[in-house]
Write an enzyme that holds these catalytic residues in place. Sequence first.
Site, PDB file in Angstrom:
ATOM      1  N   GLN A  17      45.819  41.573  35.732  1.00  0.00           N
ATOM      2  CA  GLN A  17      44.987  42.030  36.851  1.00  0.00           C
ATOM      3  C   GLN A  17      43.544  42.280  36.395  1.00  0.00           C
ATOM      4  O   GLN A  17      43.309  43.006  35.424  1.00  0.00           O
ATOM      5  CB  GLN A  17      45.602  43.314  37.434  1.00  0.00           C
ATOM      6  CG  GLN A  17      44.937  43.804  38.689  1.00  0.00           C
ATOM      7  CD  GLN A  17      45.156  42.897  39.902  1.00  0.00           C
ATOM      8  OE1 GLN A  17      46.242  42.362  40.111  1.00  0.00           O
ATOM      9  NE2 GLN A  17      44.114  42.707  40.691  1.00  0.00           N
TER      10      GLN A  17
ATOM     11  N   LYS B 135      52.142  43.130  44.928  1.00  0.00           N
ATOM     12  CA  LYS B 135      52.654  41.852  44.408  1.00  0.00           C
ATOM     13  C   LYS B 135      54.105  42.001  43.965  1.00  0.00           C
ATOM     14  O   LYS B 135      54.938  41.110  44.180  1.00  0.00           O
ATOM     15  CB  LYS B 135      51.772  41.384  43.230  1.00  0.00           C
ATOM     16  CG  LYS B 135      50.393  40.897  43.685  1.00  0.00           C
ATOM     17  CD  LYS B 135      49.401  40.746  42.542  1.00  0.00           C
ATOM     18  CE  LYS B 135      48.002  40.407  43.077  1.00  0.00           C
ATOM     19  NZ  LYS B 135      46.964  40.384  42.047  1.00  0.00           N
TER      20      LYS B 135
ATOM     21  N   ASP C 229      47.606  32.338  38.741  1.00  0.00           N
ATOM     22  CA  ASP C 229      46.315  32.549  39.403  1.00  0.00           C
ATOM     23  C   ASP C 229      45.492  31.260  39.406  1.00  0.00           C
ATOM     24  O   ASP C 229      44.549  31.124  40.187  1.00  0.00           O
ATOM     25  CB  ASP C 229      45.500  33.632  38.657  1.00  0.00           C
ATOM     26  CG  ASP C 229      45.708  35.031  39.250  1.00  0.00           C
ATOM     27  OD1 ASP C 229      46.165  35.130  40.406  1.00  0.00           O
ATOM     28  OD2 ASP C 229      45.411  36.019  38.539  1.00  0.00           O
TER      29      ASP C 229
END
Length: 314
Positions: free
Chosen positions: A96, A52, A119
């Site tokens: 994460q 990412k 997200d």
Amino acid sequence: MTNVIDGNAVADGIRADLEDCVDTLDNAGVTPGLATVLVGDDPASETYVSMKQRDCEEVGMNGIHVELDGDAAPDELYDTIDDLNDDSSVHGYLVQDPVPDQIDYREVIRRIDPAKDVDGFHPENVGRLVAGDARFKPCTPHGVQKLLDAADVDPEGKDVTIVGRSRIVGKPLANLLMQKTDGGNATVTVCHSRTQDLAEKTRRADIVVAAVGAPELVDGSMLSEGTTVIDVGVNRVDADTDEQRSSSSQNSSSSDDTEKGYELVGDVEFDSAKEKASAITPVPGGVGPMTRAMLLYNTVKAASQQEDVDVSLP
Ligand SMILES: NC(=O)c1ccc[n+]([C@@H]2O[C@H](COP(=O)([O-])OP(=O)(O)OC[C@H]3O[C@@H](n4cnc5c(N)ncnc54)[C@H](OP(=O)(O)O)[C@@H]3O)[C@@H](O)[C@H]2O)c1
């Protein structure tokens, strides 16, 4: 002939368009910033966050990475989250998953500023998605929607069977595809581990999306002719014990992976499914690259909204 949908190519196109958006923001004095927070040293999570960060650099965005020890107290993570919420150079960030046991991931999600929740997991953003007013579409479901569009498969009026009802893939995808909007208007069936006669549900579908985490669960016998098949699953299988299948498969992962002792397969048995499908995504090279591209998309969108700069999102 079956269309094998090239997720890398579709993702590259989206990234190229996002670079134009980054240029527009840059001209207004804004560099979109994406932060990743990793608690602990789970190797798979380390790989995901480093990819990412690399993606950010490649499109000219600012990547910020924060690492906490695996035994960090919840308050230490909450302080980090509060700092990121207050940092105006960070337009979007994610923590994460998975996090270590001492941390409640739901509490983490609730603490993230919904405007920076790229997200799309914060309850406010989930609610907006369900209500048909999405701020950030979660990355994998959004990537699936973009892949269908790229393959000229309009879900409108179609029967879609999604195998898997997870918070991050199955449920939000079902919501996206049933919305009364472009890229939606499908009739959606969502299956899970308690579903009776899964094959009956997949056979009656025009579009099957597999998001289970079970290697090659869906095979050609479970599909009707002409079905579009989207395989979200990413499963490591032992290359040694699976030699025969891996040598006959047209879609086994790279020799690099095989040398590491495993190969990646999806939730769909590619070869038999391809015999029936009109279009199908491979693993790897299907949904995976799209998930990463849509995270960049959401970060650009977050920067555009927070800095009040118009961009033409792809
Ligand atoms: N390519 C990408 O970018 C990407 C992104 C996210 C995930 N993934 C991959 O996608 C897969 C699914 O991930 P996830 O996070 O959604 O998984 P998850 O949270 O474990 O959910 C799996 C879902 O599959 C259902 N299920 C399990 N066994 C089943 C069976 N035999 N028949 C029907 N349904 C069954 C489960 O049912 P219950 O709800 O009843 O338990 C659950 O709803 C994994 O391989 C993951 O690595 C890929």
